[in-house]
Write a protein that holds these residues in place. Structure first.
Motif, PDB file in Angstrom:
ATOM      1  N   ASP A 146       0.837  -1.199   0.000  1.00  0.00           N
ATOM      2  CA  ASP A 146       0.000   0.000   0.000  1.00  0.00           C
ATOM      3  C   ASP A 146       0.873   1.249   0.000  1.00  0.00           C
ATOM      4  N   GLN A 175       2.466   1.823  -3.609  1.00  0.00           N
ATOM      5  CA  GLN A 175       1.487   2.277  -4.592  1.00  0.00           C
ATOM      6  C   GLN A 175       1.042   3.716  -4.326  1.00  0.00           C
ATOM      7  N   ARG A 186      -0.392  -3.130 -14.380  1.00  0.00           N
ATOM      8  CA  ARG A 186      -1.643  -3.611 -13.781  1.00  0.00           C
ATOM      9  C   ARG A 186      -2.009  -2.792 -12.548  1.00  0.00           C
ATOM     10  N   LEU A 238      -5.717  -2.747 -11.734  1.00  0.00           N
ATOM     11  CA  LEU A 238      -5.972  -4.176 -11.958  1.00  0.00           C
ATOM     12  C   LEU A 238      -5.237  -5.034 -10.931  1.00  0.00           C
ATOM     13  N   ALA A 239      -5.128  -4.540  -9.717  1.00  0.00           N
ATOM     14  CA  ALA A 239      -4.362  -5.246  -8.681  1.00  0.00           C
ATOM     15  C   ALA A 239      -4.904  -6.643  -8.414  1.00  0.00           C
ATOM     16  N   GLU A 240      -6.231  -6.818  -8.605  1.00  0.00           N
ATOM     17  CA  GLU A 240      -6.824  -8.125  -8.313  1.00  0.00           C
ATOM     18  C   GLU A 240      -6.334  -9.210  -9.266  1.00  0.00           C
ATOM     19  N   THR A 241      -5.725  -8.796 -10.386  1.00  0.00           N
ATOM     20  CA  THR A 241      -5.227  -9.781 -11.352  1.00  0.00           C
ATOM     21  C   THR A 241      -3.803 -10.233 -11.041  1.00  0.00           C
ATOM     22  N   THR A 257      -1.762 -12.329  -9.137  1.00  0.00           N
ATOM     23  CA  THR A 257      -1.871 -13.533  -8.319  1.00  0.00           C
ATOM     24  C   THR A 257      -0.495 -13.962  -7.805  1.00  0.00           C
TER      25      THR A 257
END
Length: 208
Positions: free
Chosen positions: A104, A107, A175, A180-183, A185
């Motif tokens: 966090d 970013q 991303r 698109l952080a949820e992508t 993995t």
């Protein structure tokens, strides 16, 4: 009595308290909206105390960045003390670089600097010197050690350190910037880290 550091900051017994409060406010409100009053309230100190340590808000912001990056590099270097194989050292470095991107703190600080750099000329350059520039310098230092030991063969270590850092951003940085952080993995992180190390060693490794 306050002690003046080599980058213009005065230190005293409430220094860490001020930094912690400033960190929370900057990450919550950004650079421009963060006020010294809010920081003082969050830190539980007076405005006079803050100004005794930091002559301006920009220096306080940069010190927050510097301290976090310094902490990250110290933790990484503690893991590569002694005779650690170059592949292991590079993997640890790549994992730390990726973890910082995903944090966090990483970013939000990036967005603050990019979003507010036009209104505050020089903020980006100084942030780089206090933050990413510190990490770059440590990469250069360790790569030079491995070159001297024969594990790496690099003519331009400064460029190689930049290349390695960029390899660690592949598939991840954009991303994050486009929400698109949820992508991202664990598998993508693993592939990015190990892909960066493999490509770097394919270019600069000696196999020694």
């Amino acid at each position: 009595m306050n002690v003046v550091s080599d980058h213009g900051v005065r230190r005293g017994r409430k220094f860490d308290q001020v930094l912690d409060g400033a960190r929370k406010v900057f990450l919550r409100d950004g650079f421009e909206r963060a006020s010294v009053d809010d920081i003082a309230r969050e830190a539980g100190v007076s405005k006079a105390t803050i100004y005794a340590y930091f002559p301006d808000k920009q220096l306080l912001f940069l010190e927050v960045a510097r301290c976090e990056c310094h902490r990250q590099t110290e933790e990484a270097e503690a893991m590569v003390e002694g005779d650690v194989p170059v592949r292991v050292a590079l993997t640890i470095a790549a994992e730390r670089i990726v973890a910082f991107q995903l944090s966090d703190f990483g970013q939000r600080m990036y967005r603050i600097v990019v979003g507010e750099g036009e209104r505050f000329p020089g903020l980006g350059r100084q942030f780089h010197d206090f933050g990413p520039g510190l990490i770059h310098a440590r990469l250069v230092h360790h790569m030079q050690s491995y070159v001297a030991g024969g594990a790496l063969e690099i003519d331009d270590v400064d460029l190689a350190a930049d290349q390695f850092a960029q390899l660690c951003k592949a598939s991840i940085h954009e991303r994050l910037m486009f929400g698109l952080a949820e992508t991202i993995t664990p598998d993508l992180v693993h592939r990015t880290v190990h892909g960066a190390v493999e490509m770097f060693l394919a270019r600069y490794g000696t196999g020694a």
